[in-house]
Design a protein around this motif. Sequence first.
Motif, PDB file in Angstrom:
ATOM      1  N   GLU A 112      -9.338  36.193  24.339  1.00 33.75           N
ATOM      2  CA  GLU A 112      -8.884  37.265  23.460  1.00 33.75           C
ATOM      3  C   GLU A 112      -7.484  37.017  22.937  1.00 33.75           C
ATOM      4  O   GLU A 112      -7.207  37.148  21.763  1.00 33.75           O
ATOM      5  N   PRO A 153      -0.472  30.265  16.821  1.00 33.60           N
ATOM      6  CA  PRO A 153       0.004  30.649  15.489  1.00 33.60           C
ATOM      7  C   PRO A 153       1.257  31.529  15.524  1.00 33.60           C
ATOM      8  O   PRO A 153       2.128  31.403  14.663  1.00 33.60           O
ATOM      9  N   LYS A 154       1.346  32.426  16.516  1.00 36.12           N
ATOM     10  CA  LYS A 154       2.557  33.255  16.638  1.00 36.12           C
ATOM     11  C   LYS A 154       3.779  32.388  16.898  1.00 36.12           C
ATOM     12  O   LYS A 154       4.852  32.605  16.318  1.00 36.12           O
ATOM     13  N   GLY A 212       2.851  38.273  24.065  1.00 34.23           N
ATOM     14  CA  GLY A 212       1.647  37.450  24.092  1.00 34.23           C
ATOM     15  C   GLY A 212       1.622  36.486  25.261  1.00 34.23           C
ATOM     16  O   GLY A 212       0.567  36.234  25.852  1.00 34.23           O
ATOM     17  N   PRO A 250      -6.157  32.547  21.128  1.00 38.83           N
ATOM     18  CA  PRO A 250      -6.197  31.953  19.793  1.00 38.83           C
ATOM     19  C   PRO A 250      -5.021  32.330  18.907  1.00 38.83           C
ATOM     20  O   PRO A 250      -4.623  31.559  18.040  1.00 38.83           O
ATOM     21  N   SER A 251      -4.444  33.518  19.106  1.00 38.02           N
ATOM     22  CA  SER A 251      -3.362  33.965  18.228  1.00 38.02           C
ATOM     23  C   SER A 251      -1.986  33.545  18.707  1.00 38.02           C
ATOM     24  O   SER A 251      -1.014  33.644  17.965  1.00 38.02           O
ATOM     25  N   LEU A 252      -1.886  33.041  19.939  1.00 39.35           N
ATOM     26  CA  LEU A 252      -0.560  32.777  20.495  1.00 39.35           C
ATOM     27  C   LEU A 252       0.092  31.549  19.874  1.00 39.35           C
ATOM     28  O   LEU A 252       1.283  31.579  19.540  1.00 39.35           O
TER      29      LEU A 252
END
Length: 640
Positions: free
Chosen positions: A241, A248-249, A282, A244-246
């Motif tokens: 969850e 890019p952050k 995150g 995947p966004s970490l």
Amino acid sequence: MKYILTGPLGLLLIILILLSSCESPTTQSAATTSAPTGQTTEQKNSRPAQLKSAVAQDLAALLHLIDVRLLPLTQRAATRPVPLDSLRQAFRQCRLAYKRVEPFTEYFLPATSRLVNGAPVPEVEVEETKMFEPAGLQVLEPLLYPDPAPVTTDTAAYRELRRQTVRLRRQVLSLQLLWDEQEFTDAHVFDALRQQVFRVVALGITGFDTPLSAAACLPEAAAALSALEKPLRLYIKAPREAAPSLIPKLQAASAFLRRHPDFAAFDRMAFVREHANPLSRGLLALQRQLGIEPFSGELRALRPETATLFDSNVFNPDYYTGNRQWFSNPAKVALGRQLFYDPVLSGGKGRSCASCHQPEKAFTDGVARSSTLTGGTLRRNTPTILNAALQAGQFYDLRSPNLENQAVDVIGNRDEMHGSLETAVGQLARQPRYLARFRAAFPEAATAPEPVVSPVRIQNALAAYERSLVRLNSPFDRYVRGENGAELSASAIRGFNLYAGKARCATCHFLPLTNGTVPPTFQDSEAEVLGVPTHPGSTRLDPDLGRYELTKLAPLRNAFKTPTLRNVALTAPYMHNGQYRTLEKVLDFYNQGGGAGLGIAIENQTLPPDKLHLTRQELADLKAFMLALTDTTNTRAPGK
């Protein structure tokens, strides 16, 4: 020249390097353990083991840069001129290379790391009255910046540049050798990653590492964040969850820094709110998602489970007690509050702690220097005790290591309270309401041989109340955290960007506390030499010697603790002597370059003497930000 460690001479050099690292006055992190004599294949392939290998490679790359770029240039400069641009370029390459290892060397090996990239000031060992020469990249910087650089005209400066480069190489080699001995867990890795985000916010974007080469500040901060990507990729193996966004952050945060390299114009508020805070949140979410729990049982200034540097409960005031038996509990706080307002501690003189620390004035008294009980005035201004618990030393001269010791000093001082803890014990023990409160506050006293009311318990109760006065929920805090409905004026936002940027306030009044407690570990509190005059407009230095009175070391002459700027709207007048009655006067003093900038002869001023050239609007914006640091929630006196 490239040094090759072979044969007896190589062995001797290794021994000398290890000994030199042991001489540092700072100790290495307690989070490390000795390497095991043997490892299984599984251990060697573990994520910490892979990370250890990657950091070792980056350390080797840093050492290689020093050997093939910086050191040969400094050697050549001793005999013939070398283009300054070439020296600076090599220097910048080394600094960027250090940023790739910084998250882990600073975390696991802080003492040695300080000698690679610590502040360019002597390390003072107060107890032994000794000083240790600084070393590292920040010591090299003033030899290469600003224009004209000293090395362009001074042969002695060339020699010093080479000497310091050799010392830098020696310390990097020490890091290599010590790193080989490190063993750590997944929890340590995530702790180090979040601490690096905090370091970038509190030190990286403020120019703390780059006081003379501001153009390098934000690119280096970007490199410091980019260093987190390699470790993160070791842990993000399957779709999750948060995972995947970490990445890019992280990439977006680094890209934001690179897209806006102008030090003065950089929007630090946007960076913290939109990039740094979401990134540290995150990291904590991913850590928990992977089943790697934070070090919740460890005693630290910064709570291990903290999501952002600006959380309201980010700090643990009990860390600064130095004694687990002195930790706070609600009953201690209630007892301490009652004692704080009771004149019994002044030996019948009618004065309580609250006489000088008045809640409606953010626990100050509104005068330059308080009146004494003997008809005069005290030497120094009364500081606020809001957030006073979050520092590693008390009083302007940092002479007391904790709040318990501070209470003894004040109560026994004939000018301040002229009391006696022993006398107070007898009076309090005869009052049933106090006896009941002491028993509730100190339940261990039921089985102790000594009476329940004692001097040390009075001290501890007072300190517990003061530790309850941590207030980190100002309008600024709520806004920077991104709370729903939180607002901050455009002027205050511009003021924050100045505070952490062009105005250089945050390089001494560190975020988020705005005092001298040094991030990101917040273990030590600093003092500065500002050159404060006897009164505004004077060119005569205030005669108070500050820390020098207690420790006779030249850098400490006229040095005073860096106080918090929180609640500064309520704590006038300002400075240790209380001679500046308005914030405008204080800001003008800094804008002029402190005492040296005003023409006061002071050789050891730590505040840069150069004028800041802040405009009237910029000064007004700075003030607006400082006014937004007000938080006196639930601090009223009893009965009000």
